[in-house]
Design a protein around this motif. Structure first.
Motif, mmCIF file in Angstrom:
data_model
loop_
_atom_site.group_PDB
_atom_site.id
_atom_site.type_symbol
_atom_site.label_atom_id
_atom_site.label_comp_id
_atom_site.label_asym_id
_atom_site.label_seq_id
_atom_site.Cartn_x
_atom_site.Cartn_y
_atom_site.Cartn_z
ATOM 1 N N LEU A 297 0.544 -1.337 -0.003
ATOM 2 C CA LEU A 297 -0.309 -0.113 0.226
ATOM 3 C C LEU A 297 1.313 1.427 0.363
ATOM 4 C CD1 LEU A 297 -2.376 -1.110 2.711
ATOM 5 C CD2 LEU A 297 -3.047 -0.441 0.496
ATOM 6 N N GLY A 298 2.445 0.696 -0.055
ATOM 7 C CA GLY A 298 3.512 2.029 0.282
ATOM 8 C C GLY A 298 3.249 2.705 1.533
ATOM 9 N N PHE A 299 2.918 2.399 2.915
ATOM 10 C CA PHE A 299 3.442 2.790 4.066
ATOM 11 C C PHE A 299 5.424 2.321 4.450
ATOM 12 C CE2 PHE A 299 -1.118 2.141 5.104
ATOM 13 C CZ PHE A 299 -1.523 3.005 5.100
ATOM 14 N N CYS A 300 5.567 1.669 3.876
ATOM 15 C CA CYS A 300 6.886 1.432 3.850
ATOM 16 C C CYS A 300 7.322 0.759 2.600
ATOM 17 C CB CYS A 300 7.340 0.696 5.752
ATOM 18 S SG CYS A 300 6.562 -1.394 5.290
ATOM 19 N N ARG A 301 8.617 0.164 2.916
ATOM 20 C CA ARG A 301 9.420 -0.414 1.599
ATOM 21 C C ARG A 301 9.231 -2.230 2.257
ATOM 22 N NH1 ARG A 301 15.777 1.515 1.236
ATOM 23 N NH2 ARG A 301 14.978 1.146 3.402
ATOM 24 N N LYS A 302 9.079 -2.296 0.522
ATOM 25 C CA LYS A 302 9.110 -4.039 0.699
ATOM 26 C C LYS A 302 10.710 -4.608 1.385
ATOM 27 C CE LYS A 302 6.203 -6.589 -0.825
ATOM 28 N NZ LYS A 302 5.061 -7.023 0.037
ATOM 29 N N GLY A 303 10.482 -5.633 2.782
ATOM 30 C CA GLY A 303 10.552 -5.412 3.783
ATOM 31 C C GLY A 303 11.075 -4.987 4.444
ATOM 32 N N ASP A 304 10.722 -4.157 5.236
ATOM 33 C CA ASP A 304 10.407 -2.803 6.248
ATOM 34 C C ASP A 304 9.115 -3.316 7.169
ATOM 35 O OD1 ASP A 304 12.986 -2.375 4.829
ATOM 36 O OD2 ASP A 304 12.425 -0.200 4.779
ATOM 37 N N GLY A 305 8.249 -4.226 6.647
ATOM 38 C CA GLY A 305 6.687 -4.162 6.762
ATOM 39 C C GLY A 305 6.470 -4.276 8.812
ATOM 40 N N ALA A 306 7.926 -5.598 9.509
ATOM 41 C CA ALA A 306 7.632 -5.707 10.525
ATOM 42 C C ALA A 306 8.216 -4.275 12.118
ATOM 43 C CB ALA A 306 8.833 -7.375 10.604
ATOM 44 N N HIS A 307 9.339 -4.610 10.512
ATOM 45 C CA HIS A 307 10.202 -3.407 11.507
ATOM 46 C C HIS A 307 9.073 -1.863 11.825
ATOM 47 C CE1 HIS A 307 13.150 0.056 13.078
ATOM 48 N NE2 HIS A 307 12.906 0.459 12.566
ATOM 49 N N PHE A 308 8.703 -1.273 10.932
ATOM 50 C CA PHE A 308 7.751 -0.302 10.413
ATOM 51 C C PHE A 308 6.561 -1.055 10.995
ATOM 52 C CE2 PHE A 308 3.865 1.304 8.630
ATOM 53 C CZ PHE A 308 3.708 2.911 8.724
ATOM 54 N N MET A 309 5.616 -1.944 11.140
ATOM 55 C CA MET A 309 4.794 -1.881 12.833
ATOM 56 C C MET A 309 4.941 -1.698 13.858
ATOM 57 S SD MET A 309 3.239 -4.670 10.473
ATOM 58 C CE MET A 309 1.547 -5.005 10.945
ATOM 59 N N ARG A 310 6.148 -2.302 14.122
ATOM 60 C CA ARG A 310 6.865 -2.441 15.446
ATOM 61 C C ARG A 310 6.495 -0.937 16.071
ATOM 62 N NH1 ARG A 310 10.105 -6.066 14.204
ATOM 63 N NH2 ARG A 310 11.581 -5.107 14.225
ATOM 64 N N GLU A 311 7.358 -0.068 14.984
ATOM 65 C CA GLU A 311 8.023 1.053 15.664
ATOM 66 C C GLU A 311 7.025 1.894 15.487
ATOM 67 O OE1 GLU A 311 11.175 2.421 15.976
ATOM 68 O OE2 GLU A 311 11.673 0.023 16.251
ATOM 69 N N GLN A 312 6.033 1.103 14.132
ATOM 70 C CA GLN A 312 4.650 2.748 14.548
ATOM 71 C C GLN A 312 3.512 2.561 16.117
ATOM 72 O OE1 GLN A 312 3.774 5.346 12.718
ATOM 73 N NE2 GLN A 312 5.520 5.000 12.109
ATOM 74 N N GLY A 313 3.847 1.135 16.012
ATOM 75 C CA GLY A 313 3.379 0.410 17.190
ATOM 76 C C GLY A 313 0.763 0.755 16.668
ATOM 77 N N ILE A 314 0.499 -0.783 16.429
ATOM 78 C CA ILE A 314 0.059 -1.125 15.765
ATOM 79 C C ILE A 314 -1.800 -1.194 16.341
ATOM 80 C CG2 ILE A 314 0.872 -1.283 13.844
ATOM 81 C CD1 ILE A 314 0.665 -4.857 14.341
ATOM 82 N N THR A 315 -1.375 -1.440 18.441
ATOM 83 C CA THR A 315 -2.432 -1.131 18.692
ATOM 84 C C THR A 315 -3.197 0.140 18.292
ATOM 85 O OG1 THR A 315 -1.330 -0.503 20.681
ATOM 86 C CG2 THR A 315 -1.624 -2.529 19.767
ATOM 87 N N ILE A 316 -4.645 0.239 19.333
ATOM 88 C CA ILE A 316 -5.316 1.477 19.194
ATOM 89 C C ILE A 316 -4.535 2.171 19.859
ATOM 90 C CG2 ILE A 316 -7.254 2.568 20.475
ATOM 91 C CD1 ILE A 316 -8.879 -1.163 20.220
ATOM 92 N N ASP A 317 -3.464 2.419 20.556
ATOM 93 C CA ASP A 317 -2.821 3.412 21.012
ATOM 94 C C ASP A 317 -1.324 3.679 20.030
ATOM 95 O OD1 ASP A 317 -4.582 3.754 23.424
ATOM 96 O OD2 ASP A 317 -3.500 1.785 24.205
ATOM 97 N N GLY A 318 -1.305 3.201 19.331
ATOM 98 C CA GLY A 318 -0.004 3.332 18.809
ATOM 99 C C GLY A 318 -0.327 3.978 18.123
ATOM 100 N N ARG A 319 0.707 5.077 16.855
ATOM 101 C CA ARG A 319 0.832 5.874 15.874
ATOM 102 C C ARG A 319 0.290 5.473 15.053
ATOM 103 N NH1 ARG A 319 6.582 8.237 15.372
ATOM 104 N NH2 ARG A 319 7.123 5.889 15.675
ATOM 105 N N LEU A 320 0.155 4.671 14.149
ATOM 106 C CA LEU A 320 -1.144 3.738 13.146
ATOM 107 C C LEU A 320 -1.513 2.780 13.680
ATOM 108 C CD1 LEU A 320 -1.613 4.094 10.450
ATOM 109 C CD2 LEU A 320 0.072 2.641 9.885
ATOM 110 N N PRO A 321 -2.684 2.633 15.025
ATOM 111 C CA PRO A 321 -3.142 1.690 14.656
ATOM 112 C C PRO A 321 -3.850 0.416 13.128
ATOM 113 C CG PRO A 321 -4.484 3.311 16.050
ATOM 114 C CD PRO A 321 -3.283 4.348 14.666
ATOM 115 N N VAL A 322 -3.605 -0.318 13.155
ATOM 116 C CA VAL A 322 -4.372 -1.596 12.554
ATOM 117 C C VAL A 322 -5.573 -2.322 13.152
ATOM 118 C CG1 VAL A 322 -3.225 -3.449 10.312
ATOM 119 C CG2 VAL A 322 -1.963 -0.524 11.087
ATOM 120 N N ASN A 323 -6.558 -2.547 12.045
ATOM 121 C CA ASN A 323 -7.438 -3.107 12.766
ATOM 122 C C ASN A 323 -7.817 -3.272 14.419
ATOM 123 O OD1 ASN A 323 -7.433 -4.327 9.798
ATOM 124 N ND2 ASN A 323 -5.970 -5.406 10.262
#
Length: 379
Positions: A297-323
């Motif tokens: 989708l373009g949030f980060c480069r291919k291969g960087d997804g795990a690092h991106f999601m960990r750094e952003q925080g994807i829970t409701i209180d994170g910087r980019l909540p996902v689902n």
């Protein structure tokens, strides 16, 4: 520009005890009531072109709701269909062919023999060349993705665990999810292996259920019951890959080019970039597919997804909540209609303990290879 003015969904359940038509009718009735509209006031209908026509045909549903249709359409299937459906609704409304459009979708795969495992039996090549060698269902398909991703990019099982744990955290916050059993890393690694390296929490739920939403013009929306959620941009794209090849044969395996094109379309249409997005509802049939879509989708480069999601925080209180509802992994598996409903709930400020504070822009991604749909919604 159009807006979503009503939403409805059945309660998440493995087995509902209800017929699929009853489930869809319930969700649609709730969506109309939420909008403050009667069936006779809605003259357009949109659903997918593969699953619903054989189980809950649009003409049957329209008759139950007292709808006199001047517009009826379908596209793609599953996630791509329900997310990109506002594109067709907007065309109908802008051309004067409809004043309000009902979008619906549902499955009874928790009750139906074979459930989602039988879906790909429709493709002869899979039955002849894949199933005899163990590629018998979606977990085996996506286990292939996960192992290839680990080989190419150094993904760890702990990275998949963190995605599953975050989704379960969000699901518990909703109070409505199908799976609200607490999950941590230890619980993840003690869970049953389904298809190496994927474990039970890596895999979507099996569910019965339905969802629906009502789309109308922004002008008409101002006079209706609920605060409208604007559809600022929609993208839809398809890759040149037949159903026989999806998930297992395309090259490159780990890239979903339709997601990139659909995301670009939606961003251009909305005049909004991904950096502006406050939360994302991504089609998470498996942890690895959620990660891959974040990249495509373009949030980060291919291969960087795990690092991106960990750094952003994807829970409701994170910087980019996902689902924010727990997604297909923990909330329910209705192929993405619940993702649209949840995005509307968030933008209305109606998500309760699962509310993302200050949510103004949400992105929904719908995955139905070879198709992909993206919708950008705003308050």
């Amino acid at each position: 520009m159009v807006a979503i003015v009503g939403i409805g969904e059945t309660a998440p359940a493995r087995q509902s005890g209800k017929d699929i038509r009853a489930l869809v009718l319930e969700a649609c009735t709730d969506a109309l009531a939420d909008a403050g509209l009667g069936g006779s006031e809605v003259d357009g209908i949109v659903t997918d072109s593969v699953i619903m026509p054989g189980t809950v045909p649009a003409d049957w549903l329209a008759a139950q709701l007292g709808m006199t249709l001047s517009f009826s359409a379908s596209l793609s299937y599953g996630g791509a269909a329900v997310v990109a459906a506002p594109m067709l609704a907007e065309m109908a409304i802008a051309s004067g062919r409809a004043r309000a459009v009902l979008v619906y979708f549902g499955v009874d795969w928790g009750s139906r023999p074979g459930g989602p495992y039988a879906f790909h039996d429709a493709y002869p090549a899979k039955a002849a060349f894949e199933k005899p060698y163990g590629f018998s269902a979606q977990p085996a398909y996506f286990a292939l993705w996960a192992r290839r991703y680990m080989h190419e990019f150094g993904l760890r099982e702990e990275d998949l665990a963190d995605i599953a744990v975050a989704h379960r955290h969000n699901a518990i916050r909703t109070g409505r999810a199908q799976n609200r059993k607490p999950l941590d890393r230890d619980g993840y690694f003690s869970s049953r292996l389904v298809a190496d390296p994927l474990r039970v929490p890596d895999c979507c739920l099996i569910s019965d259920g339905a969802g629906a939403y009502v789309v109308t013009s922004r002008e008409r929306a101002r006079d209706l019951r609920r605060v409208p959620v604007e559809v600022r941009g929609v993208g839809f794209a398809s890759a040149p890959v037949p159903g026989d090849d999806v998930f297992t044969q395309p090259s490159p395996l780990l890239t979903t080019p339709a997601a990139t094109r659909a995301s670009d379309q939606a961003q251009r249409s909305a005049k909004i970039s991904l950096g502006d997005v406050d939360f994302a509802e991504i089609y998470d049939c498996f942890t690895i597919s959620c990660l891959a879509q974040i990249e495509d989708l373009g949030f980060c480069r291919k291969g960087d997804g795990a690092h991106f999601m960990r750094e952003q925080g994807i829970t409701i209180d994170g910087r980019l909540p996902v689902n924010t509802h727990g997604g297909l992994l923990s909330y329910s598996y209705r192929l993405g209609i619940e993702h649209v409903v949840e995005a509307v709930r968030q933008l209305r400020g109606d998500a309760g303990d699962a509310q993302v504070l200050g949510a103004e822009i949400g992105l929904v991604g719908g995955f139905s290879p070879p198709d992909y749909g993206v919708a950008i919604l705003t308050r």
